[in-house]
Scaffold this active site. Structure first.
Site, PDB file in Angstrom:
ATOM      1  N   LYS A  90       6.739  -2.610  -1.218  1.00  0.00           N
ATOM      2  CA  LYS A  90       5.495  -3.091  -1.834  1.00  0.00           C
ATOM      3  C   LYS A  90       4.404  -2.089  -1.539  1.00  0.00           C
ATOM      4  O   LYS A  90       4.250  -1.635  -0.402  1.00  0.00           O
ATOM      5  CB  LYS A  90       5.128  -4.455  -1.220  1.00  0.00           C
ATOM      6  CG  LYS A  90       3.923  -5.090  -1.856  1.00  0.00           C
ATOM      7  CD  LYS A  90       4.303  -5.936  -3.045  1.00  0.00           C
ATOM      8  CE  LYS A  90       3.147  -6.162  -3.990  1.00  0.00           C
ATOM      9  NZ  LYS A  90       2.847  -5.000  -4.874  1.00  0.00           N
ATOM     10  N   GLN A 111       1.308   2.083   4.511  1.00  0.00           N
ATOM     11  CA  GLN A 111       1.602   0.803   3.855  1.00  0.00           C
ATOM     12  C   GLN A 111       2.680   0.016   4.607  1.00  0.00           C
ATOM     13  O   GLN A 111       2.616  -1.213   4.673  1.00  0.00           O
ATOM     14  CB  GLN A 111       2.070   1.075   2.407  1.00  0.00           C
ATOM     15  CG  GLN A 111       2.055  -0.144   1.508  1.00  0.00           C
ATOM     16  CD  GLN A 111       0.672  -0.473   0.974  1.00  0.00           C
ATOM     17  OE1 GLN A 111      -0.090   0.419   0.630  1.00  0.00           O
ATOM     18  NE2 GLN A 111       0.329  -1.746   0.925  1.00  0.00           N
ATOM     19  N   LYS A 126       4.734   3.590  -1.776  1.00  0.00           N
ATOM     20  CA  LYS A 126       3.547   4.031  -2.514  1.00  0.00           C
ATOM     21  C   LYS A 126       4.007   4.957  -3.614  1.00  0.00           C
ATOM     22  O   LYS A 126       5.059   5.586  -3.506  1.00  0.00           O
ATOM     23  CB  LYS A 126       2.588   4.781  -1.584  1.00  0.00           C
ATOM     24  CG  LYS A 126       1.163   4.758  -2.052  1.00  0.00           C
ATOM     25  CD  LYS A 126       0.471   3.471  -1.674  1.00  0.00           C
ATOM     26  CE  LYS A 126      -0.907   3.370  -2.270  1.00  0.00           C
ATOM     27  NZ  LYS A 126      -1.677   2.296  -1.641  1.00  0.00           N
ATOM     28  N   GLY A 165      -1.662  -1.691  -8.077  1.00  0.00           N
ATOM     29  CA  GLY A 165      -2.623  -0.628  -8.348  1.00  0.00           C
ATOM     30  C   GLY A 165      -3.134   0.032  -7.081  1.00  0.00           C
ATOM     31  O   GLY A 165      -2.829  -0.381  -5.965  1.00  0.00           O
ATOM     32  N   ASP A 166      -3.883   1.080  -7.264  1.00  0.00           N
ATOM     33  CA  ASP A 166      -4.622   1.770  -6.194  1.00  0.00           C
ATOM     34  C   ASP A 166      -5.705   2.548  -6.946  1.00  0.00           C
ATOM     35  O   ASP A 166      -6.020   2.185  -8.095  1.00  0.00           O
ATOM     36  CB  ASP A 166      -3.668   2.684  -5.396  1.00  0.00           C
ATOM     37  CG  ASP A 166      -4.293   3.205  -4.103  1.00  0.00           C
ATOM     38  OD1 ASP A 166      -4.302   2.463  -3.109  1.00  0.00           O
ATOM     39  OD2 ASP A 166      -4.798   4.354  -4.068  1.00  0.00           O
ATOM     40  N   THR A 210      -8.933  -7.552  -1.758  1.00  0.00           N
ATOM     41  CA  THR A 210      -9.093  -6.576  -0.678  1.00  0.00           C
ATOM     42  C   THR A 210     -10.494  -6.675  -0.075  1.00  0.00           C
ATOM     43  O   THR A 210     -10.656  -6.715   1.146  1.00  0.00           O
ATOM     44  CB  THR A 210      -8.819  -5.146  -1.187  1.00  0.00           C
ATOM     45  OG1 THR A 210      -7.583  -5.147  -1.895  1.00  0.00           O
ATOM     46  CG2 THR A 210      -8.743  -4.160  -0.044  1.00  0.00           C
ATOM     47  N   ASN A 241     -13.025  -1.999  -7.107  1.00  0.00           N
ATOM     48  CA  ASN A 241     -12.695  -3.402  -6.818  1.00  0.00           C
ATOM     49  C   ASN A 241     -12.978  -3.759  -5.368  1.00  0.00           C
ATOM     50  O   ASN A 241     -13.441  -4.858  -5.067  1.00  0.00           O
ATOM     51  CB  ASN A 241     -11.208  -3.666  -7.084  1.00  0.00           C
ATOM     52  CG  ASN A 241     -10.939  -3.894  -8.557  1.00  0.00           C
ATOM     53  OD1 ASN A 241     -11.872  -4.096  -9.342  1.00  0.00           O
ATOM     54  ND2 ASN A 241      -9.678  -3.850  -8.936  1.00  0.00           N
TER      55      ASN A 241
HETATM   56  O1  2IT Z   1      -3.410   0.192  -0.345  1.00  0.00           O
HETATM   57  C1  2IT Z   1      -3.005  -0.936  -0.713  1.00  0.00           C
HETATM   58  O2  2IT Z   1      -2.710  -1.815   0.092  1.00  0.00           O
HETATM   59  C2  2IT Z   1      -2.902  -1.170  -2.155  1.00  0.00           C
HETATM   60  N1  2IT Z   1      -3.221  -0.286  -2.919  1.00  0.00           N
HETATM   61  C3  2IT Z   1      -2.416  -2.475  -2.677  1.00  0.00           C
HETATM   62  C4  2IT Z   1      -0.936  -2.581  -2.597  1.00  0.00           C
HETATM   63  C5  2IT Z   1      -0.352  -3.798  -3.267  1.00  0.00           C
HETATM   64  O3  2IT Z   1       0.881  -3.827  -3.393  1.00  0.00           O
HETATM   65  O4  2IT Z   1      -1.091  -4.708  -3.637  1.00  0.00           O
END
Ligand code: 2IT
Length: 450
Positions: A90, A111, A126, A165-166, A210, A241
């Site tokens: 994830k 992550q 990632k 997303g990122d 977040t 965001n």
């Molecule tokens: O850095 C992060 O935790 C994210 N970009 C979100 C990762 C996610 O799977 O929601």
């Protein structure tokens, strides 16, 4: 330093010498694991750390698409499936010209421990591309996303790997990615991507999660000191965001963001970015041009300072870097320390250089909180999205918010508990690293050689 740890670090440095961001994260995390490694001599025999620093799988691929002029465009795509011991991989996808393997590996490594810290059943990954969505038309973004997914789809799935997303990959991009995934697999396999729009199986509150989670974590930090968030002034960088979610939740709880920084400079709004009008204006401004925050200052008649950052101003109570990596280096860290502001709450992934982080942690008057704990609310709600998809239902905003709040409290509490248990005192940075590491280590030890 523990001899095993030192030798692993040395080998990683030799093997990945041209990946500076990746080495920066590995060094930061491994160094803080020392008490846990001392307590578990059995890890060395099974080369646990050597395995942890090596991704389980890395995919690099060509992405070819046609721009609006009919010209061919070629980008490079990545997915690093770092560690799946705790569950399906994830983690987000970053679309930005700065993306390379070092950046994706740093984000993937980070992550793994962030996802572990949430206590939820998710591994870490990632991905992304050096594609720059800025200045591209909707059609171009769609064609790029379709081409990207035409390769990526064979590597992901609701029980395999669930990207989100990122930077540069928001709701629009996830929508196009999910549409192409659905077309290719011929099924509504919602759980293969998170951050979808609610009508495509997305979770309510994912875009805000977040930022909201970061403020919930901040509330725990303040509570520990007998302080209340009401009336607090916050300086953030970034107004995507994440920064936006911080502004909204802070306003809801009676605090206010008074500084906001972007690529073009910073805005100072002493009244606070805390009304619907101001928050909505940021959404419009961002949609038109994500690179400039000056229009906010023009619209609301406040100060704008071009080409610099606001770190070091004294008229705030809390700093929250929420833009991108290495936003705060040693020079800024010194200004931050001199300002006398007590709370330095990291939000973006690795927003502080390692020397600056060490320096800030040493300041007796300061409390430093690490991004992998503070920003974990995003991926937590992503996992809640996967859970809703698996059950084919939607939770209400209240339900999601309540679960998010509980997860953030747990993340804070487990970091504090672990640091104390290892005799480190109130060390939120080491506590988060060790707590995340311990869950991954336990699962890997249980699963045998891999
Ligand atoms: O850095 C992060 O935790 C994210 N970009 C979100 C990762 C996610 O799977 O929601």
């Amino acid at each position: 330093m523990n001899a095993y740890l030192a030798s692993v670090l040395e080998n990683v440095k030799a093997k990945n010498a041209n990946e500076p961001e990746f080495l920066q994260t590995v060094e930061e995390v491994l160094t803080s694991l020392e008490p846990a490694i001392n307590a578990h001599p059995e890890y060395e025999k099974v080369k646990l750390l050597e395995r942890m620093v090596e991704p389980e799988r890395t995919v690099e691929f060509r992405v070819t698409w046609l721009d609006d002029k009919g010209d061919y465009q070629v980008n490079r795509g990545y997915r690093v499936q770092y560690n799946g011991a705790l569950g399906p991989y994830k983690g987000g996808l970053r679309f930005d010209p700065s993306v390379n393997l070092s950046i994706i590996k740093f984000l993937g490594f980070e992550q793994v421990y962030k996802d572990a810290l949430t206590g939820l059943p998710i591994g870490g990954a990632k991905g992304g591309s050096d594609f720059d969505p800025r200045g591209r038309s909707d059609g171009e973004v769609m064609r790029f996303c379709q081409a990207f997914m035409t390769e990526l789809y064979r590597h992901i799935g609701q029980d395999i790997d669930c990207p989100a997303g990122d930077l540069g990959c928001g709701g629009r991009e996830i929508g196009y990615l999910y549409g192409q995934y659905r077309r290719l697999v011929g099924a509504s396999e919602f759980g293969a991507l998170s951050g979808k729009s609610v009508t495509s199986g997305g979770s309510i509150l994912r875009p805000e999660a977040t930022g909201y989670g970061a403020v919930y974590y901040l509330c725990e930090v303040l509570k520990h000191d007998g302080e209340d968030i009401k009336g607090k002034r916050i300086g953030v960088s970034g107004y995507g965001n994440v920064g936006w979610g911080i502004m909204k939740k802070a306003a809801e709880l009676g605090a206010k963001v008074t500084y906001m920084a972007g690529p073009d400079g910073y805005v100072h709004d002493p009244d606070g970015i805390d009304t619907d009008e101001k928050l909505n204006f940021i959404l419009e401004m961002r949609a038109k041009d994500p690179m400039h925050c000056k229009p906010y200052a023009d619209k609301f008649g406040c100060e704008f300072v071009a080409g610099t950052k606001h770190w070091g101003h004294k008229d705030v109570d809390i700093y929250m870097p929420a833009a991108t990596q290495n936003d705060v280096n040693m020079e800024w860290a010194k200004k931050i320390a001199e300002s006398g502001v007590k709370y330095y709450i990291e939000v973006a992934n690795m927003p502080t250089t390692n020397d600056a982080l060490e320096f800030l942690k040493k300041q007796k008057h300061m409390v430093v909180a690490p991004s992998k704990a503070v920003n974990a609310g995003g991926v937590s709600v992503s996992e809640l999205e996967m859970a809703q998809n698996a059950e084919r239902l939607y939770w209400t905003a209240e339900e999601v918010d309540k679960k998010l709040h509980g997860i953030m409290k747990n993340i804070y509490a487990s970091s504090v508990e672990v640091a104390e248990r290892y005799g480190l005192g109130y060390d939120l940075v080491a506590g988060a690293n060790i707590a995340g590491f311990q869950r991954v280590a336990d699962a890997m030890m249980a699963q045998g050689i891999f």
